[in-house]
Design a protein around this motif. Sequence first.
Motif, mmCIF file in Angstrom:
data_model
loop_
_atom_site.group_PDB
_atom_site.id
_atom_site.type_symbol
_atom_site.label_atom_id
_atom_site.label_comp_id
_atom_site.label_asym_id
_atom_site.label_seq_id
_atom_site.Cartn_x
_atom_site.Cartn_y
_atom_site.Cartn_z
ATOM 1 N N CYS A 11 0.835 -1.207 0.000
ATOM 2 C CA CYS A 11 0.000 0.000 0.000
ATOM 3 C C CYS A 11 0.866 1.252 0.000
ATOM 4 N N ALA A 12 0.211 2.398 -0.145
ATOM 5 C CA ALA A 12 0.909 3.683 -0.146
ATOM 6 C C ALA A 12 0.955 4.306 1.241
ATOM 7 N N ASP A 13 -0.029 3.992 2.087
ATOM 8 C CA ASP A 13 -0.151 4.651 3.394
ATOM 9 C C ASP A 13 -0.513 3.635 4.477
ATOM 10 N N PRO A 14 0.481 2.882 4.982
ATOM 11 C CA PRO A 14 0.186 1.873 5.993
ATOM 12 C C PRO A 14 -0.557 2.413 7.212
ATOM 13 N N ALA A 15 -0.148 3.581 7.700
ATOM 14 C CA ALA A 15 -0.796 4.135 8.899
ATOM 15 C C ALA A 15 -2.226 4.574 8.620
ATOM 16 N N GLY A 16 -2.557 4.829 7.387
ATOM 17 C CA GLY A 16 -3.923 5.187 7.032
ATOM 18 C C GLY A 16 -4.795 3.986 6.744
ATOM 19 N N LEU A 17 -4.232 2.942 6.146
ATOM 20 C CA LEU A 17 -5.007 1.770 5.767
ATOM 21 C C LEU A 17 -5.252 0.832 6.942
ATOM 22 N N ALA A 18 -4.292 0.715 7.837
ATOM 23 C CA ALA A 18 -4.433 -0.194 8.981
ATOM 24 C C ALA A 18 -5.680 0.110 9.823
ATOM 25 N N PRO A 19 -5.950 1.363 10.182
ATOM 26 C CA PRO A 19 -7.157 1.620 10.987
ATOM 27 C C PRO A 19 -8.457 1.277 10.258
ATOM 28 N N PHE A 20 -8.490 1.428 8.928
ATOM 29 C CA PHE A 20 -9.680 1.026 8.181
ATOM 30 C C PHE A 20 -9.944 -0.456 8.392
ATOM 31 N N GLU A 106 -23.640 -3.371 6.354
ATOM 32 C CA GLU A 106 -22.185 -3.380 6.538
ATOM 33 C C GLU A 106 -21.495 -2.583 5.434
ATOM 34 N N ALA A 107 -21.995 -2.680 4.209
ATOM 35 C CA ALA A 107 -21.422 -1.899 3.107
ATOM 36 C C ALA A 107 -21.532 -0.409 3.405
ATOM 37 N N ALA A 112 -18.681 4.636 4.824
ATOM 38 C CA ALA A 112 -18.458 5.793 5.705
ATOM 39 C C ALA A 112 -17.030 5.843 6.227
ATOM 40 N N LEU A 113 -16.342 4.695 6.232
ATOM 41 C CA LEU A 113 -14.951 4.626 6.687
ATOM 42 C C LEU A 113 -13.947 4.809 5.547
ATOM 43 N N GLY A 114 -14.442 4.914 4.302
ATOM 44 C CA GLY A 114 -13.539 5.139 3.179
ATOM 45 C C GLY A 114 -13.559 4.064 2.110
ATOM 46 N N ALA A 115 -14.326 2.999 2.296
ATOM 47 C CA ALA A 115 -14.440 1.952 1.273
ATOM 48 C C ALA A 115 -15.312 2.454 0.129
ATOM 49 N N ALA A 116 -15.334 1.707 -0.960
ATOM 50 C CA ALA A 116 -16.214 2.005 -2.095
ATOM 51 C C ALA A 116 -16.931 0.727 -2.519
ATOM 52 N N ARG A 117 -18.185 0.876 -2.906
ATOM 53 C CA ARG A 117 -18.952 -0.244 -3.465
ATOM 54 C C ARG A 117 -18.551 -0.445 -4.911
ATOM 55 N N VAL A 118 -18.455 -1.694 -5.331
ATOM 56 C CA VAL A 118 -18.164 -1.996 -6.731
ATOM 57 C C VAL A 118 -19.392 -2.624 -7.388
ATOM 58 N N GLN A 119 -19.913 -3.712 -6.783
ATOM 59 C CA GLN A 119 -21.025 -4.411 -7.417
ATOM 60 C C GLN A 119 -21.740 -5.307 -6.418
ATOM 61 N N ASP A 136 -11.186 -1.259 -0.572
ATOM 62 C CA ASP A 136 -10.744 -0.499 0.605
ATOM 63 C C ASP A 136 -10.294 0.887 0.142
ATOM 64 N N PRO A 137 -9.864 1.773 1.054
ATOM 65 C CA PRO A 137 -9.487 3.128 0.646
ATOM 66 C C PRO A 137 -8.360 3.218 -0.378
ATOM 67 N N GLU A 138 -7.574 2.155 -0.566
ATOM 68 C CA GLU A 138 -6.515 2.186 -1.581
ATOM 69 C C GLU A 138 -6.880 1.367 -2.816
ATOM 70 N N GLY A 139 -8.113 0.913 -2.916
ATOM 71 C CA GLY A 139 -8.565 0.216 -4.115
ATOM 72 C C GLY A 139 -8.415 -1.291 -4.108
ATOM 73 N N ASN A 140 -8.021 -1.896 -2.992
ATOM 74 C CA ASN A 140 -7.913 -3.353 -2.902
ATOM 75 C C ASN A 140 -9.305 -3.961 -2.798
ATOM 76 N N GLU A 141 -9.610 -4.911 -3.686
ATOM 77 C CA GLU A 141 -10.919 -5.540 -3.687
ATOM 78 C C GLU A 141 -11.099 -6.465 -2.493
#
Length: 145
Positions: A11-20, A106-107, A112-119, A136-141
Amino acid sequence: MTRAVQITFDCADPAGLAPFWAEALGYRVQDPPAGFPSWEAALEAMNVPPEHRNDASAVVDPDGVGPRLFFQKVPEGKQVKNRVHLDVRAAPGLDGDARMKALEEEADRLVALGAARVQRHEPAPPLAAGHIVMTDPEGNEFCLD
C-alpha cells in the motif's frame, strides 16, 4: 503441522489503511513494543528516520484467533485486480433478503470509513448466496459475504 498465517497488503499509506481494516474486522492496531507509550516513541528510540515511520503498520485480532494483517509501503500503486482477496463474513447464517440487508448495512458502514462499493451480486440458489464487492481506501478488492 499447521502454520500461522499473516496477510500482507502492499500500500501507499500503511498508517492510514491499517485503521480502516481494524475497524472493518473488529481488530485493533498492533500495540507498540513493551515500554513505549506509542509507535512514534518506539520508532524515535530505534532511530528510524521520520520519512520511514510510515513504512509499515499491522492490525491484530484482539482475541488472538484471526490472522495478523501487515501493511507495507511500496512505491508503485495498485494496477490490476487482486488475484487474492478477503471475504469479510458479514452475514453468517443468513439467507435471502435478511442476508442482503445485513450486507447492505455493513457496506454502508464501510463506505463511511472510506471503502467504495463496486457491485452487488444477488442470491442465485442453490450455489450463490449473494455478496457485495467492495474496495478499501486504496482500491484493494474485498467481498462482503
